[in-house]
Scaffold this active site. Structure first.
Site: not given
Ligand code: ARG
Length: 564
Positions: A124, A127, A130
């Protein structure tokens, strides 16, 4: 540095113990009323008199000396005046002797903080959405480290899920390694989009995707090789952005790392009778806590985001024995964090109280470009590039002969973007505007960087020998210097507050105040002068200002160019 609060508490003859008296002393809001204030409201209850009467009585009994030179009773407060020349030189000496690390402390020594931030998803794009998690998480990393904590930065990669089965099918049908290598994530994403477009007419794709996903799970060599290839493409791209942002991680253990680490916590939950079946799925009921059930195992036996987060928390506690584990994630995931924190608490992990969701608001672009519904994602890299190019134009206009212009443009453009995510209390939504974040006269990173560079140029003009002259304390005994130095002196507390509240904006707001106070000081007082003693005293203030601005910016992940 003198401990003014203690000195003042020692002078107050009231029926409270000294530590409590000391804790009530706080910096005065307005310099003209004094430097520290002591409210008598709490004493009113103990002494059964009005605060006004108490203040009058206590003030009359205070013995002033060379450090605390005056006291006044005003509306139930005791207002203390310190020896201001001494105070100014005290703060400045502290800053200068800290060698650029003013505000550091050892309060966190022996303690560990895990920070889960940025946490990108494989295949992905990286962007503008983030930006906040990356900027806030990285700033908190630097802030905690400055306070002596051991910090573990974790990028909890989104590297698990059925979408990777689809990616493999799409790549094998229409993909090309060379093209994926040259076009990066953009190419991977377009293959993924194509999969979804073709799937309705080619139902066999769905089945193939399922098979490939199963092969990933079984550890099939070809499936893993392809997955690693996608991962490398994504991370190579993301890492170039991290480098520009001064962002680092100690661990890249993402969701898939927990594939074999979920059984134990799940079994524990079962043993404790917390798991119930619901339409074939396994859930923890959270109705008593006003939340929907936390889904942990689907009816087909597969795990979920929450299952992995539970396993990750348990693993991190074992591995790092953290005192706190922060999750810097958008407020859209509030429920997710509340749910799995609660599940861990119910499971009997007393450390569940040390898990903190550091939530933040949404970023959108002023021109509405970041509309996910329309599908046009704005890449963080593109935002940085555009900010840097605009910074380059501004610099070409303001200072066309500047050495190392490109590097400065990078520092200014990137700093401006980072600061936009750190300037306000994090829960606020942000509307990003290039012109606003790059305004050299606004409350921006370029303004701070410019003020810092201005300090450097004053110091350079004075020449290295200028510090050797004996300083004349009376040259810095004036309201503008006092205001500036008081703000500088509050920097160490701001660093602690920023950590305690998980709010880098405490530091950004103070830096803006310092820069503004410096610019007023500089308008009112000539620093470079023929009077060596006067010049030396003021130069020290300029040096301290530059040092704190630079340090504060560094804690936010922003470089301060020597010259601008
Ligand atoms: N990858 C996830 C997202 O883009 C965020 C992860 C955050 N960390 C976690 N331990 N849940 O939504």
């Amino acid at each position: 540095m003198l401990n003014y609060k203690k000195l003042i508490a020692d002078k107050i003859d009231a029926p409270l113990d000294k530590t409590e008296l000391e804790s009530l002393v706080s910096p005065a809001a307005d310099d003209s009323f004094g430097d520290f204030a002591f409210p008598c409201f709490k004493l009113a209850r103990v002494m059964r008199q009005s605060p006004v009467q108490i203040a009058e009585k206590l003030a009359a009994a205070v013995q002033t000396d060379e450090h605390i030179v005056k006291v006044q009773a005003v509306n139930g407060y005791l207002n203390f005046f310190v020896n201001r020349a001494e105070y100014v030189s005290d703060v400045v000496n502290d800053v200068l002797s800290a060698n650029g690390l003013y505000g550091n402390s050892d309060m966190g020594v022996g303690k560990t903080v895990c920070i889960d931030y940025s946490s990108v998803n494989i295949c992905k794009s990286f962007h503008i959405g983030h930006l906040s998690t990356t900027a806030i998480g990285s700033a908190l990393y630097k802030i905690y480290a400055a306070l002596g904590y051991k910090v573990v930065g974790i990028n909890h990669l989104g590297d698990y899920g059925t979408q990777f089965g689809k990616m493999i099918v799409a790549f094998k049908l229409w993909g090309d390694r060379a093209k994926a290598e040259s076009d990066g994530v953009k190419e991977l994403q377009s293959l993924y989009v194509r999969f979804h477009k073709e799937e309705p007419d080619h139902p066999e794709l769905t089945e193939q995707a399922r098979e490939w996903f199963a092969r990933i799970e079984k550890g099939d060599a070809e499936a893993l090789e392809l997955f690693e290839f996608f991962k490398k493409i994504t991370l190579d791209e993301v890492k170039t952005v991290y480098d520009r942002l001064n962002v680092k991680f100690d661990s890249w253990n993402g969701e898939s790392f927990f594939n074999d680490k979920m059984d134990k916590p799940l079994q524990l939950l079962r043993d404790k009778g917390l798991i119930t079946e619901s339409q074939g799925a396994q859930v923890v009921e959270l109705e008593d806590y006003g939340m929907p059930p936390c889904l942990l195992v689907k009816s087909d036996g597969s795990s979920l985001y929450a299952t992995r987060d539970i396993a990750a928390a348990v693993w991190r506690k074992q591995e790092y024995d953290f005192d706190k584990c922060l999750y810097v994630v958008a407020y859209q995931q509030n429920l997710h964090f509340k749910q799995f924190f609660k599940v861990l608490e119910l499971a009997g992990f007393e450390w569940a109280k040390d898990l903190v969701h550091v939530a933040f608001g949404m970023v959108s672009l002023e021109d509405g470009a970041m509309s996910t519904r329309k599908g046009n994602v704005v890449l963080l890299k593109d935002v940085l590039d555009k900010a840097v190019s605009k910074a380059r134009d501004i610099i070409a206009d303001k200072n066309p002969d500047l050495d190392g212009r490109d590097k400065v443009a990078e520092q200014v453009g990137v700093g401006a973007v980072l600061f936009s995510a750190l300037e306000n209390s994090r829960i606020k939504d942000i509307v990003f505007s290039y012109d606003r974040v790059l305004n050299f006269d606004g409350e921006t990173a370029p303004y701070l960087q410019y003020t810092c560079a201005r300090c450097n140029s004053i110091l350079e003009k004075a020449g290295a020998g200028a510090y050797e002259a004996e300083a004349d304390a009376s040259a810095v005994d004036n309201p503008e210097t006092l205001r500036l130095v008081k703000l500088i002196g509050s920097f160490p507390q701001a660093v602690k507050d920023a950590a305690a509240k998980y709010e880098p904006s405490v530091i950004s707001a103070l830096l803006i105040d310092i820069a503004q106070a410096f610019n007023r000081f500089y308008i009112e007082h000539r620093v470079i002068s023929d009077n060596a003693a006067e010049q030396s005293a003021r130069l020290r203030v300029v040096r301290a200002t530059a040092s704190v601005l630079k340090r504060g910016l560094a804690l936010l992940g922003i470089d301060a160019p020597e010259k601008m």
